[in-house]
Design a protein around this motif. Structure first.
Motif, PDB file in Angstrom:
ATOM      1  N   SER A  18     -64.265   6.598  49.978  1.00 31.06           N
ATOM      2  CA  SER A  18     -64.886   6.442  48.655  1.00 31.06           C
ATOM      3  C   SER A  18     -65.666   5.135  48.539  1.00 31.06           C
ATOM      4  O   SER A  18     -66.459   4.967  47.618  1.00 31.06           O
ATOM      5  N   HIS A  19     -65.460   4.212  49.480  1.00 31.31           N
ATOM      6  CA  HIS A  19     -66.174   2.929  49.509  1.00 31.31           C
ATOM      7  C   HIS A  19     -67.188   2.871  50.656  1.00 31.31           C
ATOM      8  O   HIS A  19     -67.673   1.787  50.982  1.00 31.31           O
ATOM      9  N   LYS A  43     -67.677  -0.583  57.948  1.00 30.23           N
ATOM     10  CA  LYS A  43     -68.589   0.331  57.259  1.00 30.23           C
ATOM     11  C   LYS A  43     -68.581   1.669  57.996  1.00 30.23           C
ATOM     12  O   LYS A  43     -68.364   1.723  59.206  1.00 30.23           O
ATOM     13  N   ASP A  81     -66.103  -6.073  50.096  1.00 30.58           N
ATOM     14  CA  ASP A  81     -65.627  -4.758  50.546  1.00 30.58           C
ATOM     15  C   ASP A  81     -64.108  -4.767  50.716  1.00 30.58           C
ATOM     16  O   ASP A  81     -63.421  -3.834  50.285  1.00 30.58           O
ATOM     17  N   ALA A  84     -62.372  -4.958  47.206  1.00 36.08           N
ATOM     18  CA  ALA A  84     -62.447  -3.692  46.457  1.00 36.08           C
ATOM     19  C   ALA A  84     -61.525  -2.644  47.073  1.00 36.08           C
ATOM     20  O   ALA A  84     -60.803  -1.932  46.356  1.00 36.08           O
ATOM     21  N   PHE A  85     -61.543  -2.542  48.413  1.00 34.06           N
ATOM     22  CA  PHE A  85     -60.666  -1.584  49.087  1.00 34.06           C
ATOM     23  C   PHE A  85     -59.199  -1.938  48.834  1.00 34.06           C
ATOM     24  O   PHE A  85     -58.385  -1.063  48.526  1.00 34.06           O
ATOM     25  N   ASP A  88     -58.063  -0.926  45.253  1.00 32.95           N
ATOM     26  CA  ASP A  88     -57.877   0.515  45.065  1.00 32.95           C
ATOM     27  C   ASP A  88     -56.749   1.071  45.923  1.00 32.95           C
ATOM     28  O   ASP A  88     -55.910   1.842  45.457  1.00 32.95           O
TER      29      ASP A  88
END
Length: 195
Positions: A18-19, A43, A81, A84-85, A88
């Protein structure tokens, strides 16, 4: 409830997708009091392709891309990144109680320039890179090898030993410049940074 790393990995992969990220590796270490879940991310293939294109177009002027590092070795992961990961994924792990017990530490990072090589796809992706390989059983009387990964076919990796100065037993044991190692005999393998 027992710890199930497969469920944790599946959940991590779902959150990472989702990221626009991929899970490279996942480790759980520690005892009852000091437990750590480490997740290494990069990525996804689409985002890495964009990064490689950007690197080839603007290699001179872009300060965000390290000089002299092949684009395929860049994970492209930023601190944002990882944060945020972690936010969540940590929430999902706690809500679904995937790590039973009181406390644990979640660490999220890129795999680094000297990342571990895991499966066949890594050996194909990083062909041409310098690698260190340790085998379960000796190949030509040696278990430790360092060289350029020149090929991977039929679950056999090929190392060009002339790419680096050999040390220890490898220096004495091998007169050939190439060694072939079956993937099933690889205990550990990792990239060697060329900067």
């Amino acid at each position: 409830m027992a710890l199930n790393l497969d469920t944790i990995r599946t959940t991590a992969e779902r959150v990472a997708a989702s990221h626009h990220l991929e899970v490279v590796d996942l480790e759980f270490q520690g005892g009852a009091k000091f437990r750590t879940l480490r997740v290494f991310i990069e990525k996804d293939a689409e985002e890495r392709a964009k990064l490689a294109a950007k690197a080839s177009e603007n290699a001179e002027g872009d300060e965000t891309l390290p000089r002299g590092v092949p684009a395929e070795m860049l994970s492209g992961v930023t601190h944002e990144d990882c944060a945020a990961f972690a936010q969540d994924f940590g929430t999902v792990v706690d809500v679904e109680d995937l790590i039973p017990g009181a406390e644990y530490t979640l660490e999220v990072s890129s795999p680094g320039l000297e990342r571990k090589l895991r499966g066949p796809e890594d050996y194909v992706r990083f062909r041409g890179s310098l690698v260190k390989v340790q085998t379960f059983t000796p190949v030509s009387d040696n278990r430790h090898w360092q060289g350029r990964l020149t090929g991977f076919a039929g679950d056999v990796l090929t190392l060009d030993l002339s790419a680096v100065k050999q040390k220890g037993k490898a220096k004495k044991a091998v007169t050939a410049t190439v060694v072939e190692i079956p993937l099933a005999n690889v205990e550990k393998a990792q990239l060697v940074a060329e900067i």
